[in-house]
Design an enzyme around this catalytic site. Sequence first.
Site, PDB file in Angstrom:
ATOM      1  N   GLY A 149       0.821  -1.199   0.000  1.00 47.85           N
ATOM      2  CA  GLY A 149       0.000   0.000   0.000  1.00 47.85           C
ATOM      3  C   GLY A 149       0.858   1.254   0.000  1.00 47.85           C
ATOM      4  N   CYS A 150       0.217   2.374  -0.350  1.00 57.21           N
ATOM      5  CA  CYS A 150       0.950   3.638  -0.473  1.00 57.21           C
ATOM      6  C   CYS A 150       1.404   4.128   0.905  1.00 57.21           C
ATOM      7  CB  CYS A 150       0.083   4.675  -1.160  1.00 57.21           C
ATOM      8  SG  CYS A 150      -1.556   4.895  -0.434  1.00 57.21           S
ATOM      9  N   TYR A 151       0.472   4.208   1.838  1.00 61.53           N
ATOM     10  CA  TYR A 151       0.839   4.617   3.204  1.00 61.53           C
ATOM     11  C   TYR A 151       1.846   3.648   3.797  1.00 61.53           C
ATOM     12  CZ  TYR A 151      -3.049   7.986   3.881  1.00 61.53           C
ATOM     13  OH  TYR A 151      -3.907   9.062   3.838  1.00 61.53           O
TER      14      TYR A 151
END
Lengths: 346, 346, 346, 346
Positions: A149-151
């Site tokens: 995921g990005c986070y």
Amino acid sequence: MIKAGIIGSTGYAGNEIVRLLLGHKEVEIVWYGSRSYIDQKYAEVYQNFFQIVDAKCMDDNMEELAEQVDVIFTATPQGLCASLVNDDILSKVKIIDLSADFRIKDVNVYEQWYGIEHKSPQYIEEAVYGLCEINREQIKGKRLVANPGCYTTCSILTLYPMVKEGLIDPHSIIIDAKSGTSGAGRGAKVNNLYCEVNENIKAYGVGTHRHTPEIEEQLGYACGEEIKLIFTPHLVPMNRGILVTAYANLKKDVTYEEVKAAYDKYYEKEKFVRVLEKGVCPETRWVEGSNFVDVNFKIEPRTNRLIMMGALDNLVKGAAGQAVQNMNLVFGLDETEGLMQAPMFP
Amino acid sequence: MIKAGIIGSTGYAGNEIVRLLLGHKEVEIVWYGSRSYIDQKYAEVYQNFFQIVDAKCMDDNMEELAEQVDVIFTATPQGLCASLVNDDILSKVKIIDLSADFRIKDVNVYEQWYGIEHKSPQYIEEAVYGLCEINREQIKGKRLVANPGCYTTCSILTLYPMVKEGLIDPHSIIIDAKSGTSGAGRGAKVNNLYCEVNENIKAYGVGTHRHTPEIEEQLGYACGEEIKLIFTPHLVPMNRGILVTAYANLKKDVTYEEVKAAYDKYYEKEKFVRVLEKGVCPETRWVEGSNFVDVNFKIEPRTNRLIMMGALDNLVKGAAGQAVQNMNLVFGLDETEGLMQAPMFP
Amino acid sequence: MIKAGIIGSTGYAGNEIVRLLLGHKEVEIVWYGSRSYIDQKYAEVYQNFFQIVDAKCMDDNMEELAEQVDVIFTATPQGLCASLVNDDILSKVKIIDLSADFRIKDVNVYEQWYGIEHKSPQYIEEAVYGLCEINREQIKGKRLVANPGCYTTCSILTLYPMVKEGLIDPHSIIIDAKSGTSGAGRGAKVNNLYCEVNENIKAYGVGTHRHTPEIEEQLGYACGEEIKLIFTPHLVPMNRGILVTAYANLKKDVTYEEVKAAYDKYYEKEKFVRVLEKGVCPETRWVEGSNFVDVNFKIEPRTNRLIMMGALDNLVKGAAGQAVQNMNLVFGLDETEGLMQAPMFP
Amino acid sequence: MIKAGIIGSTGYAGNEIVRLLLGHKEVEIVWYGSRSYIDQKYAEVYQNFFQIVDAKCMDDNMEELAEQVDVIFTATPQGLCASLVNDDILSKVKIIDLSADFRIKDVNVYEQWYGIEHKSPQYIEEAVYGLCEINREQIKGKRLVANPGCYTTCSILTLYPMVKEGLIDPHSIIIDAKSGTSGAGRGAKVNNLYCEVNENIKAYGVGTHRHTPEIEEQLGYACGEEIKLIFTPHLVPMNRGILVTAYANLKKDVTYEEVKAAYDKYYEKEKFVRVLEKGVCPETRWVEGSNFVDVNFKIEPRTNRLIMMGALDNLVKGAAGQAVQNMNLVFGLDETEGLMQAPMFP
């Protein structure tokens, strides 16, 4: 040439995979999948590609796709990849899954946080967590990569050396993250309208955001014990970019040089992770459009805590760029191929 | 009618004092001070006031001003108010100082964090810290009010009931704050140019921001002991608004109702502090242009921590609005006079 | 107290009517109509009104409403007001219609540009076009007011004195207009998502925008002949504000003073139209949140043309503010009541 | 490898030349000139280039530079290039001047609009106007190229086929242009601060902008007669992008197909000019980060006028991209080398 297909090519991450692969020497895109726009020209959905991409959107028939391509990117909502994949497909193509389906090793954790049943848990074990800087060797040649995921990418890379080296107490970690709005996707929701996002900042998913267990699992591996941490995402009025500000208790007195050395130990040779110079804070503007992650830290001696910061472009290193980096690793290409553009500013 | 003078009326906070006082029934502005624009029409500097304000800018002669007005607002850089004020002036007018000069009781702490010598420490004792909801009674009738900082107001009001009631460990507090760009002032600096701020988020002043000791002092009074905390401000691409996300360890197991009751104990009767409904996060868009502070919290049982959030408009409750509120208290007027406009959205 | 009901209170214009009426001394809102949010608290839809508005949303039953209120604001899509109004209702309440239903006198023109059948053309004749500065006397006491469009108000007020005084050739008019995104409404559409609007400017509805015939009709009255003009709207990444830049051929050689005198002839005594000083261009930031329209002009002697500019807040003078101004006129109140807030900057 | 030097490398255009040349196979940058930052690391001024560019900033000694490089880009304020260039320098290096010094053939027009004396008018004749799509053949091999202005490039390419083919009356042209804020440069001015630009749109330089005579001269060549036109620039709250909306009277009745054919005649084979499909308006978001110009038109039969629209990225095709394109032409390289990145969205 490696042939690539994209399922979910009309989301923001899909669109970014297209942009990056167009600049990749060894890959051609042969399938622009998009359930919502079947038979419509891709360049009508994303006019940046007018006179560049001539193809029409196709459905997301993974069986058919597996016959035609060497690698499939799934840039789709949670659950879709897990529901489509099977032995036959996996025997024919490599899959880089940008959804969360194969990121979390404990299927119960996945089902609890995502609220859906996992349709093919038998492949979770096999799937590699595609955080390239940490799992580089395991990714090479794999047929199923769970793109982080990005986070998560930003959080883990910001904290990893400190957790791994035992400089901070992993049970004291608090991650306060801020993201641009492209992370929310291209769905037509009132909350993502221009006038609702502009001139506003808010926290959301407080205590419940799905990237929490993903970060916990990976950082848990780094320190060798199970951990719980706080992760609070915020929505920022900008298109791209994630900034993570993380806090933890120092385990002992440390100097700037000691902490710097720990970061350098892991990142000095990394092409895409830049440990900034002393006193310079990461800012999303300096990584926009690129696959870089900028990290730095500040010792807070008054409270004996460490403040760690990281910035990346959520659509590149936080999604499409890392997916391409994973593809490069899987196929034994130069890991940086197609990814060395300098950040674009302003 | 109360006659008001503003020193530093051409900064963003000064401009906002003007806007608010124009809607105040009991006050007229008779002195628009601005060293940089002397003799220029105020409405040429801020054309929003074209055909509304006819006055020209005056110098910042506080002696002269004290003869002509009942209340002086100083919306100027640190050090100026302290260098101008004297016994004679204080005997003639009320002063609401928007700078930090009289906020911190320990002059050594002030001089250390601000890096300047305090020119009139003899008035620090007398000055009241003008956080209206906390110090209401002490403010009434006072002649020198130290108007709190923007970040400070938001941070303290978000944390105060928890610290005061002993629900959280005050030594574990971490404040991650996000501010719009008007907080950086109207000075012509490259870092505040549109293209530098837009499409960017960054932390700044990490571990060194001057609002830190102010928050520590006030929250220290609340819990009755000296505390150190972490305060990290961030710059957000928007004009107005501050959001505070604060973290602390819970001292014991608590229910939602217990925490809510503690907030309500302090804020239920407050006009300008709104404790939101369960699960609703404060957002800056809902307070823009108003004197409201929205606060709420989330218990994080997995880590036994409390996440507290607060939002305000940095130019209103974080500066000019609170200054007017203080003026109302000082002069015995209705505390809400001139301040009851609903927030403006979008 | 005048009792007001709002049909369509949960759109951006409806929300702005609420904000303005809350500051109006002679009116109270008793009906928050919103078909989409029936029985939901209004302050949950617009949290700026938390602890300010306690009411729940009601349906848009105009019959019932007519029994309970003195004035109805319809801030709804085209066609709704025309389909609800009838003799009985009009005999009981005043109606300020913010839609286009009663703006255009020729029902064929309306049906052609809007593509819908007009359901009550019998009231078109009676309805007054509520551009207060032009039709002030006719509005007083009227029971059906057609509140002008946002682009229209800005365009007409920018051009009116020039057309009326015959300084420009009305057949040569080109209007290039730019609007903030709140003008597009709160509907969930991909094109209005933050990431689609931010960092972008585009023209839309080129040659076909529905405000064109409205401007043509009103300016046609001013010059006494039928005219056709070009009107091109653009979408700008900001919440509020409309800027009109209009071009026309001068009919004869004119001096700055002559043109200025023509503007002053119509606007010198107007509270809400500000003719700026020589050389100062209107900017939307200087009128934000207010009912003001700023206008100015530049003679271009090299081509013998006149460039006229106007700026307003599309939600105030372009919608809700003008609606309140019309209400004030209809009920014989001070025309400026509830509307004298200074613009808010930044 | 061609060696390049940049005078003025720390402005926004200079920074963009660096980004583009880093992706160019045949060029290396050996001189980062910047009077304001001499001896400071370039990557400290633009941290996007951290760990990418290691060089320090140098002064703008053109004599010295001419010894070391093959091509000099001058991305500096008006007057500097003209004051530095001489026969010796021109005999040694190619110069691509991004300032206006050699754009206008009539030195009197230059001196009148720019208000400065031209220091080397003897080179004006020799300099080629570097609008690649129009003057391709003349640019090849030239030693002094006047790189066109950003507004100018967009305006001319939008209008050129219509003027050249005589479809519109060139004396009736009105250009309404809108630009992002990077066009205003990186100078620290109050008017370009975030809070001044954000949530605002304004016209500026009305009737006096310096790109006017440049457009007039070039379009005059196209139609073979001297023309005067109206050019009105506007400042838009976004980083990058220029949109031109141009209006002119049609000389005769035309069909969509006729106008389209005229555009295609000039642009069908152009790599960087995209004539959009019927009914699609150019938008700046679709060209951001790229060297593309999107153009289209709408016939307005009611007034017998033509509306022409064009969009580009002011820092790429409007400055650095076109400069690189010119360099490619001058050195006989593939014209598109280093410039084929797809636009980046969002």
